[in-house]
Scaffold this active site. Sequence first.
Site, mmCIF file in Angstrom:
data_model
loop_
_atom_site.group_PDB
_atom_site.id
_atom_site.type_symbol
_atom_site.label_atom_id
_atom_site.label_comp_id
_atom_site.label_asym_id
_atom_site.label_seq_id
_atom_site.Cartn_x
_atom_site.Cartn_y
_atom_site.Cartn_z
ATOM 1 C CE LYS A 66 66.706 -17.180 34.507
ATOM 2 N NZ LYS A 66 67.752 -18.095 34.005
ATOM 3 C CG ASP A 102 69.467 -18.939 30.552
ATOM 4 O OD1 ASP A 102 70.314 -18.054 30.748
ATOM 5 O OD2 ASP A 102 68.441 -19.072 31.235
#
Length: 270
Positions: A66, A102
């Site tokens: 990420k 997220d």
Amino acid sequence: MTDRYAVIGNPVAHSLSPRIHAAFAQQTGEDIEYGAILAPVDGFAAAVGTFRSHGGCGLNVTVPFKLDAFALATTLTDRAESAGAVNTLKFDGASALGDNTDGAGLVADITIRLGLPLAAKRILLMGAGGAARGVVLPLLEQKPALLAIANRTVEKAIALAARWKSRGNVRGGGYGDFADERFDVIINATSASLSGDVPPLSKRACASATLAYDMVYGERATPFLATAKSFGVCRGADGLGMLIAQAAESFLIWRGVRPDTGPVIATLSA
Ligand code: ATR
């Protein structure tokens, strides 16, 4: 030609994303192909380059890439900037848009699927690592009465809270600092369960109406949820709903259509 997407990670074989996106494509009638790419730990950019050279339109990015995706993106959304990490890439010619879905997934799962508005609620976020960083701003945007961030390494929680103090009532500290306060929602954003541990949850923080939410899913979520239950909490959820909701946000970015997560959650949890 069918547009190509994939999840990229290491490991990636366990990922549910191909099943989730196949279900979304079927539901919405979008003509997409979605695969899984296992990239070497030091080979993220090369693997992305190969995918793009074969016409790849977008990627979901999982552990441990990420931060690499954050560095690779040519444009970042505000929520990716605030998370300091990217879990969704969208390619357009030479440009690569980096987003982070997220937090939006967590908020949607709690407020829409579980039907619990977060406005004016007292929220305890356990953990101050990457998983927690990704959800702080989206949680504050719901205008909770308090977002308490508790972490084993206290300075990390204090620094994370200080960063966002202009955006709402957010406090950081150690687990003990919040042990005597009651919370409406308690979220486990630690990686403690990866080593079979449970972060130190206080019985006094729990009420029967408290929602205990573990951002991990499956068997690993159980120790935290079982502890909460033993402290009288009646409502618990693991991170499967969040996983599917963040995937729906990615699908929306790529295709302009937001899939209905409910049927997919029902299928996968069965
Ligand atoms: P990631 O970015 O993948 O979330 P991380 O940045 O290492 O990983 O963060 C992991 C989080 O889980 C941290 O909040 C960590 O606490 P520390 O910052 O004190 O290390 C927390 N964590 C991991 N194992 C834990 C345990 N056994 N008990 C409590 N917290 C734990």
